[in-house]
Write an enzyme that holds these catalytic residues in place. Structure first.
Site: not given
Ligand code: NAD
Ligand code: MN
Length: 498
Positions: A386, A253, A178, A287
């Site tokens: 983040e 991850e 996906k 990331c």
């Protein structure tokens, strides 16, 4: 406008609901594609096809040499389409053409080739220490796990799709992928190429649609053996929860808030640009971005001055233009999020050394200027959460131990960097940073053959290299008896005394 259907069981089909959604170019803010909006039902059909394909052995039963040939053929077809993929990635994700042509697309193609080769060269049998008593031969069989559900984010769509598909396929699994709804195009182009190859039907399906339906179905469906997810830590927690119902294997991850520790003796010639590269590549939507900069008080002011001088001269604009240093954020929502964090930084007492606004000269596109906050404390939101945008938080330190303590004081542990000319000191810091990757005098360098993944809440498992391949295999121990004579099998006496 491009149109894409769902790719399920070797066919291109509409979503059961007939629904579609529009995909935007974040620079022009215009729609560039219309894509089928899959639902739970579509995901179930794809999972059923993957289950059937796996259980039939149509893929895992092929000789490794044949799997290798089919995967290599896909890699070559991708290479032939490289320039089109670069353009599509840049228009879909807003990634600069410099980045899509130097890293994302060729990196993805290289990775596909690497895993294609591994499909043939990796040992599927591994010997174990022989047993003298009872005399037996023991070995490990590396087997595919089965049906793998794979869910990816929007920041590096092609590379993410390849990082999931290639190792899973090389190991003999079947896959339902996906893509992220902001950036599904290059994963769908990859599906087109797979469709043109000799890949058996049902081995790969690509189902676009919302995370809340398609994503949740993939993570929860009992016919899925493993789920591999790249995305935020928040959604990662949810995936784990859903996967727990049938104890699926998981690879996660997740997010990061990577520290960059500059020591007093760093080589500024490289470190200034290195720090900017670390935080502003892809507008900070990476990331491993180096978003917290730790500077010793002795060099703080001068170092920041040099950073600001360069950051404020970066060229923002059309990502298709080779002269552009930094493109837009992926979406209006992402820009709102980033602007929310800038407000929060100001509200908590940090000061802007540069940036903090939308660039005045650009009328369209979801841009935010390269932003540097000083007077940041490590417990502020801009130092802990983040942001996923072009925002650097600079934190002053008085001793290296203090810098390391602050660097590790986060829920994340994805990456980190240390800048110093003294390799002994740099190595000492590298050992103390709790993260899956540490760069010494660099940032962002990730190679297909090297392991990548997170400590702490940045994830579970590793991608890339043989490490990533092994995540898609089960380990089977086989014990082969070499005794054979009943009278020598004394241990049967525990049950059969007569
Ligand atoms: P996200 O977590 O919002 O979404 C990632 C994917 O999950 C998307 O495809 C989304 O549709 C799907 N999803 C959303 N909710 C879901 C649910 N409830 N169940 C199942 N699937 C669901 O992340 P994003 O905004 O697309 O990407 C940015 C994040 O990804 C950042 O946190 C970044 O650090 C992380 N990321 C991590 C790595 C890494 O390798 N560690 C690499 C790139 C990005
Ligand atoms: Mn897009």
């Amino acid at each position: 406008m491009r149109q894409y259907q769902l790719y399920i069981n070797g066919e291109w089909i509409d979503a059961k609901s007939g629904g579609t959604f529009k995909v935007l170019n974040p620079y022009t803010e215009e729609a560039i594609a219309e894509v089928a909006k899959g639902s739970r039902e579509d995901a179930q059909i794809a999972i059923d096809a993957a289950r059937k394909a796996f259980d039939s052995g149509i893929w895992s039963g092929l000789p490794p040499q044949r799997r290798c040939e089919i995967l290599l053929d896909i890699a070559e077809r991708l290479a032939a389409k490289q320039s089109e993929l670069i353009e599509l990635e840049t228009k879909d994700a807003g990634m600069t053409t410099r980045m899509s042509s130097m890293a994302d697309i060729p990196g993805g193609i290289g990775q596909f080739r690497y895993y294609a080769e591994l499909a043939r060269s990796v040992p599927f049998y591994e010997g174990l220490p022989p047993m003298e008593f009872p005399t037996s031969y023991n070995f490990v069989l590396r087997e595919p796990i089965g049906v793998c559900g794979q869910i990816i984010p929007w920041n590096a769509p092609f590379l993410m799709a390849v990082s999931k598909l290639a190792p899973a396929l090389a190991a003999g699994n079947t896959v339902v992928l996906k893509p992220a709804s902001y950036t599904p195009i290059t994963a769908l182009e990859l599906a087109k190429i797979i469709d043109e190859s000799d890949m058996p039907k049902g081995v790969v399906s690509v189902v676009t649609g919302p995370g809340s339906t398609v994503g949740e179905e993939i993570a929860a469906n009992p016919k899925v053996d493993k789920v591999s997810f790249t995305g935020s830590t928040e959604v990662g927690r949810r995936i784990m929860e859903l996967a727990s119902s049938t104890v699926k294997k998981v690879t996660l991850e997740l997010g990061g808030k990577s520290p960059v520790i500059v020591l007093e003796d760093a080589n500024w010639d490289v470190a200034i640009d290195g720090v900017l590269y670390g935080v502003y590549l892809h507008s900070g939507q990476i990331c491993v971005a180096g978003t917290r900069l730790f500077l010793p008080g002795s060099i703080h002011d001068e170092f920041v001055e040099k950073l600001v001088a360069k950051a404020s001269h970066m060229k923002l604009g059309d990502p298709m233009d080779w002269g552009t240093d930094m493109g837009p954020l992926v979406s209006a929502e992402q820009r709102d999020r980033v602007e929310g964090y800038i407000k929060s930084g100001l509200g908590q007492g940090a000061r802007l050394a540069c940036g903090g606004a939308r660039p005045k000269e650009l009328e369209k596109g979801y841009f935010v200027e390269p932003t540097i906050f000083i007077d940041v404390k490590n417990d502020m939101k801009i130092a802990q959460e983040e942001i996923f945008g072009p925002v650097l938080s600079v934190i002053k330190y008085s001793s290296v131990d203090e810098a390391i303590d602050m660097a590790n004081d986060t829920i994340y542990g994805l990456a980190g960097a240390v800048w110093s000319e003294d390799m002994g000191r740099a190595m000492d810091v590298a050992k103390k940073i709790r993260s899956g990757t540490v760069w010494i005098n660099e940032h962002h360098m990730i190679d297909t053959r090297h392991p990548f993944g997170g400590y702490k809440q940045s994830g579970i498992g590793r991608e890339m290299g043989i490490y990533g391949f092994h995540e898609y295999t089960e380990i089977k121990h086989v014990y082969m008896d070499l005794v054979r004579k009943r009278e020598s099998k004394l241990w049967y006496g525990m049950v059969c005394s007569g």
